[in-house]
Design a protein around this motif. Structure first.
Motif, PDB file in Angstrom:
ATOM      1  N   SER A  31       0.866  -1.179   0.000  1.00 20.09           N
ATOM      2  CA  SER A  31       0.000   0.000   0.000  1.00 20.09           C
ATOM      3  C   SER A  31       0.902   1.227   0.000  1.00 20.09           C
ATOM      4  O   SER A  31       1.722   1.395   0.900  1.00 20.09           O
ATOM      5  CB  SER A  31      -0.890  -0.012   1.241  1.00 20.09           C
ATOM      6  OG  SER A  31      -1.632   1.180   1.342  1.00 20.09           O
ATOM      7  N   GLU A  32       0.748   2.083  -1.012  1.00 21.86           N
ATOM      8  CA  GLU A  32       1.700   3.181  -1.162  1.00 21.86           C
ATOM      9  C   GLU A  32       1.077   4.337  -1.936  1.00 21.86           C
ATOM     10  O   GLU A  32       0.090   4.169  -2.640  1.00 21.86           O
ATOM     11  CB  GLU A  32       2.937   2.665  -1.912  1.00 21.86           C
ATOM     12  CG  GLU A  32       4.063   3.652  -2.089  1.00 21.86           C
ATOM     13  CD  GLU A  32       4.621   4.157  -0.781  1.00 21.86           C
ATOM     14  OE1 GLU A  32       4.099   5.187  -0.303  1.00 21.86           O
ATOM     15  OE2 GLU A  32       5.559   3.559  -0.238  1.00 21.86           O
ATOM     16  N   SER A  85      -7.253   6.951  -0.579  1.00 17.14           N
ATOM     17  CA  SER A  85      -7.129   7.079   0.873  1.00 17.14           C
ATOM     18  C   SER A  85      -6.131   8.202   1.146  1.00 17.14           C
ATOM     19  O   SER A  85      -5.388   8.592   0.257  1.00 17.14           O
ATOM     20  CB  SER A  85      -6.682   5.759   1.506  1.00 17.14           C
ATOM     21  OG  SER A  85      -5.324   5.532   1.281  1.00 17.14           O
ATOM     22  N   ALA A  88      -2.370   6.705   0.670  1.00 14.76           N
ATOM     23  CA  ALA A  88      -2.038   5.765  -0.401  1.00 14.76           C
ATOM     24  C   ALA A  88      -3.001   5.966  -1.559  1.00 14.76           C
ATOM     25  O   ALA A  88      -4.147   6.344  -1.361  1.00 14.76           O
ATOM     26  CB  ALA A  88      -2.103   4.325   0.095  1.00 14.76           C
ATOM     27  N   LEU A  91      -2.703  -0.113  -4.369  1.00 16.39           N
ATOM     28  CA  LEU A  91      -2.234  -1.371  -3.793  1.00 16.39           C
ATOM     29  C   LEU A  91      -1.610  -2.179  -4.916  1.00 16.39           C
ATOM     30  O   LEU A  91      -2.097  -2.170  -6.043  1.00 16.39           O
ATOM     31  CB  LEU A  91      -3.390  -2.182  -3.212  1.00 16.39           C
ATOM     32  CG  LEU A  91      -4.248  -1.535  -2.140  1.00 16.39           C
ATOM     33  CD1 LEU A  91      -5.427  -2.438  -1.801  1.00 16.39           C
ATOM     34  CD2 LEU A  91      -3.429  -1.242  -0.901  1.00 16.39           C
TER      35      LEU A  91
END
Length: 100
Positions: A31-32, A85, A88, A91
């Motif tokens: 997640s980034e 989000s 992030a 995914l």
């Protein structure tokens, strides 16, 4: 360049350890806040990348860079899932081969 090279060695070692720790068929989720492959955005990732460059001599990495690292150490079926989000925008899912 030294920082980037050191980072690549570290990330590959970490991903290899994650792969080795998984049962065959197990999955990894990254997640980034990822940069687009052309490195022009999205804005939040570009701004974070600029802050990282100034403060740490590093940057945010692209979907393709993360995908390549996962595949290099042996993950298969790597796929991208865009999300929204605060911390992030995507995914990456990868799987350890059944015979691995």
């Amino acid at each position: 360049m030294y920082h980037y090279t050191k980072f690549l060695i570290t990330v590959r070692l970490a991903l290899r350890k994650y792969l080795d720790a998984l049962e065959p068929g197990g999955s990894i989720i990254v997640s980034e806040l990822m940069m687009d492959d052309d490195k022009t955005g999205p804005l939040a990732a570009a701004m974070m990348s600029l802050c990282m460059l100034i403060n740490t001599k590093s940057r945010n990495y692209t979907w393709s860079e993360y995908t390549a690292w996962l595949k290099e150490v042996g993950f298969t079926d790597v796929r991208r899932i865009p999300i929204r989000s605060p911390g992030a925008n995507g995914l990456l899912l990868g799987r350890k081969p059944e015979n691995g």
